[in-house]
Design an enzyme around this catalytic site. Sequence first.
Site, PDB file in Angstrom:
ATOM      1  N   LYS A  68       0.816  -1.231   0.000  1.00  0.00           N
ATOM      2  CA  LYS A  68       0.000   0.000   0.000  1.00  0.00           C
ATOM      3  C   LYS A  68       0.849   1.281   0.000  1.00  0.00           C
ATOM      4  CE  LYS A  68      -4.038  -1.988   2.316  1.00  0.00           C
ATOM      5  NZ  LYS A  68      -5.016  -1.808   3.406  1.00  0.00           N
ATOM      6  N   ILE A 222     -11.399  -4.573  14.024  1.00  0.00           N
ATOM      7  CA  ILE A 222     -11.217  -4.733  12.579  1.00  0.00           C
ATOM      8  C   ILE A 222     -10.817  -6.168  12.227  1.00  0.00           C
ATOM      9  CG2 ILE A 222     -10.630  -2.289  12.325  1.00  0.00           C
ATOM     10  CD1 ILE A 222      -7.807  -3.309  11.437  1.00  0.00           C
TER      11      ILE A 222
END
Length: 283
Positions: A68, A222
């Site tokens: 990323k 998460i």
Amino acid sequence: MVDLVNTFVCGWPIEHSRSPIIHNYWIKRYGLRGKYEKLPVSPDDLTEFINCLPEGIYLGGNVTIPHKEKAYELIENLDPVAKKLGAVNTIWVSNQKIYGANTDGYGFLANLDQGVPDWDNENRKFQPVVILGAGGAARAIVDAAQSRGFSNIKIVNRTLSRAENLAIFFGEGVSAHCWEELPNLMEATGLIVNTTSLGMAGNHPLDIDLNILTKDCLVSDIVYVPLQTKFLQQAAERGLKTVDGLGMLLHQAVPGFEKWYGVKPEVSDELRALVISDLKETK
Ligand code: ATR
């Protein structure tokens, strides 16, 4: 001209990715042509892979761990969130140009919006938010919370220096704390989110005493393997509202699909059930 219909997720390793289940479900659901593929791309190959996208065979795709940040460096045209966070998870190609966005924060917010409508009410905005962890996910979530008007955010991390770096990055209203401060911080919080890998299958559970939380505190994780982490289970046993991590994964996929295929897809119960059944199979 070649008619591009395919999309991808690239990462290293990539085998575990559930993104193909999500996007291929939507492709079928909306009667579209195309296929979303899993591409193992090593760190050494990422630059060439991204630079060749304009001449390639894909409409666009997703970028996942560990690419990323590198994708952010390689892509010139970035949406404001990717630019700010220094990380890209969604790519599309248009007129020979590569575009990048970061939809993790969007996914976090949309998941809470769907799970607990009105979660970001004025009362809760006045209360501190506690974020456990200080990695890339925490960065996206702090930014997302700020974008909804939360102005008192406490980052708690095992390695204090990483929390401090994030607090400096975001500036006013965001502070860094060590794990020992957690009980004090929890007393007043209206939202607590686990962004660490604690609780993930194969890791130690996140085991903290949640009795200090007030009855209105919203608890989110998460981690989505397992779906019901010990952290969420303990919160639910206390009667607190909880939101699991699978929804963030599903919702972060929405903006990319819409860019590539021109349809805003629905995060439906059927899709959720499909991904859950896959998670069970591969456990
Ligand atoms: P991501 O970018 O996906 O958020 P990451 O950068 O690897 O992932 O961050 C993982 C987070 O989990 C970090 O906050 C990490 O704490 P450190 O910064 O101290 O490493 C946290 N974490 C992982 N294992 C942990 C453990 N056993 N106890 C406490 N925190 C842990």
